[in-house]
Write an enzyme that holds these catalytic residues in place. Structure first.
Site, mmCIF file in Angstrom:
data_model
loop_
_atom_site.group_PDB
_atom_site.id
_atom_site.type_symbol
_atom_site.label_atom_id
_atom_site.label_comp_id
_atom_site.label_asym_id
_atom_site.label_seq_id
_atom_site.Cartn_x
_atom_site.Cartn_y
_atom_site.Cartn_z
ATOM 1 N N ARG A 78 -13.115 -0.602 12.411
ATOM 2 C CA ARG A 78 -13.132 0.072 10.948
ATOM 3 C C ARG A 78 -13.627 -0.920 9.771
ATOM 4 N NH1 ARG A 78 -7.046 2.362 9.158
ATOM 5 N NH2 ARG A 78 -6.854 0.069 8.567
ATOM 6 N N LYS B 120 0.896 -1.160 0.011
ATOM 7 C CA LYS B 120 0.135 -0.060 -0.017
ATOM 8 C C LYS B 120 0.761 1.403 0.060
ATOM 9 C CE LYS B 120 -0.865 -0.240 5.116
ATOM 10 N NZ LYS B 120 -1.502 -0.538 5.952
ATOM 11 N N TYR C 135 13.406 30.155 8.878
ATOM 12 C CA TYR C 135 12.206 30.723 9.518
ATOM 13 C C TYR C 135 12.245 30.917 10.929
ATOM 14 C CZ TYR C 135 9.699 30.080 4.984
ATOM 15 O OH TYR C 135 9.245 30.108 3.777
#
Ligand code: PLP
Length: 373
Positions: A140, A41, A266
């Site tokens: 699920r 997968k 940043y």
């Protein structure tokens, strides 16, 4: 340019270890070796579906599994003819039709999905291969283990064109919670007994993902579904000796010297303390870099370590390193989405030199080349 480099020798090493481990409880009840179903997968865990699958076929594997309809169809579109199990059930008719048309083994996990498969089996009058999924506490896919009557009734009503080749469940916390995994296993075995008492042929039984496979040989049953163990990434300590097979390779694209007290990156969390020579590497979070940090927090001891580390780092800023031209260089400032800045003061590093990173391969941007070496 960035590339994911996959070390074939390390993958072969992992395959060998996994095959050895699969023999611990082999042969199974039927006298057969425990079958390894290779889970591919998520673009084969980010390692490129086509190249990875071909490699595994060349290594002798002949049974694969995916999680989505798209992945299943892509596997067939790439021309692979091997057995393919779609691990999720679906009650959408067009999806099941596409799967059946492409000779993909479907999963039936509810009365709704069973009804649709029945319709298709009658309309097309053709054999449909299926596995039954039981939900033993994942919440699920699958028939809920405690609603046995519904499960049995549904399976008994399956069209004679539907061939049940296997029955399985999925563990929710095998990497961490052994007790819960054992409970799920027992629920599964109890269901199988009831199915057998009702003369339902369950086909091959499989419950293990990588973590359960490594930890619980007694749960290997007839087959195991292995994905992450092949890539060498298991989130708990184990003594199987698996190697991490993928690294990200990038290059130094720019070098410059910054004056003292100059900000890097940043959020302005880092300022040079003196004149500093830096290398710019065009690779960052987008390539799965350093996501691992603070990741192995599954056991209480790891959680504690992470907290201790985080507390320390609040005082002494966390130091991260990257390997450039075989030299360990400190990363300065915050890692960006696409960029890493490394301190190369006093080091013999040139533009074009290679930088290597540990990565979470499943997260690497798909547009980056995967190279098997
Ligand atoms: C992903 C998955 C696996 C494989 O899990 P790994 O831990 O990567 O080995 C097995 N079964 C199912 C249902 C999955 O979704």
């Amino acid at each position: 340019m960035n590339k994911v480099i996959i070390d074939k020798q390390d993958l072969v090493h992992n395959i060998k270890k996994i095959k050895e481990h699969s023999k611990i409880n082999s042969p199974d009840d039927n006298g057969n070796p425990v079958k390894i179903i290779v889970v591919i997968k998520a673009n084969a865990y980010g390692l490129d579906l086509k190249q990875y699958t071909q490699f595994m076929i060349d290594q002798g594997f002949d049974f694969f599994a995916v999680s989505t309809v798209e992945e299943a169809l892509e596997f067939r579109n790439l021309g692979f003819k091997q057995k393919l199990l779609m691990l999720s059930s679906t009650a959408i008719k067009e999806e099941i039709e596409e799967l059946v048309q492409n000779d993909i083994i479907i999963t039936i996990g509810s009365r709704e999905s069973a009804n649709i498969v029945n319709e298709i089996a009658k309309e097309q009058n053709k054999k449909i291969k299926a596995h039954i999924k039981i939900d033993t506490g994942f919440g699920r896919y699958g028939f809920i283990y405690s609603n046995r009557d519904e499960m049995i009734e549904t399976i008994k009503l399956l069209d004679s064109n539907i061939q049940i080749e296997g029955t399985f469940t999925h563990f929710s916390n095998a990497f961490y919670d052994d007790k819960y995994t054992k409970l799920q296993f027992q629920r599964f075995i109890d269901c199988i007994e009831v199915l057998k008492m009702n003369n339902i042929d369950t086909g091959i039984l499989h419950v293990c993902n990588s973590s359960a496979f490594v930890k619980f040989p007694q749960m290997h049953l007839n087959a195991v579904r292995i994905g992450s163990a092949f890539t060498g990434r298991l989130s708990f300590q184990n003594n199987l000796g698996l190697k991490r097979i993928a690294k990200l390779e990038s290059q130094v694209t720019e070098i410059k010297t910054l004056p003292s007290k100059f900000n890097i990156g940043y959020s302005n969390i880092y300022k040079t303390k003196k004149e500093t020579k830096i290398a710019i590497i065009p690779s960052g979070y987008i390539n799965g870099i350093n996501i691992e940090l603070g990741q192995d927090t599954f056991r209480p001891i790891d959680k504690l370590r992470t907290i201790v580390r985080a507390t320390k780092n609040a005082f002494k800023k966390q130091e991260l390193y990257v390997d450039i031209a075989e030299q360990k260089c400190r990363i300065l400032g915050r890692i960006g989405t696409f960029h890493v800045i490394a301190d190369i003061t006093g080091k013999d590093i040139k533009i074009g030199d290679k930088a290597k990173f540990n990565i979470n391969n499943i997260l690497v941007n798909p547009n980056i080349q995967r190279e098997y070496i």
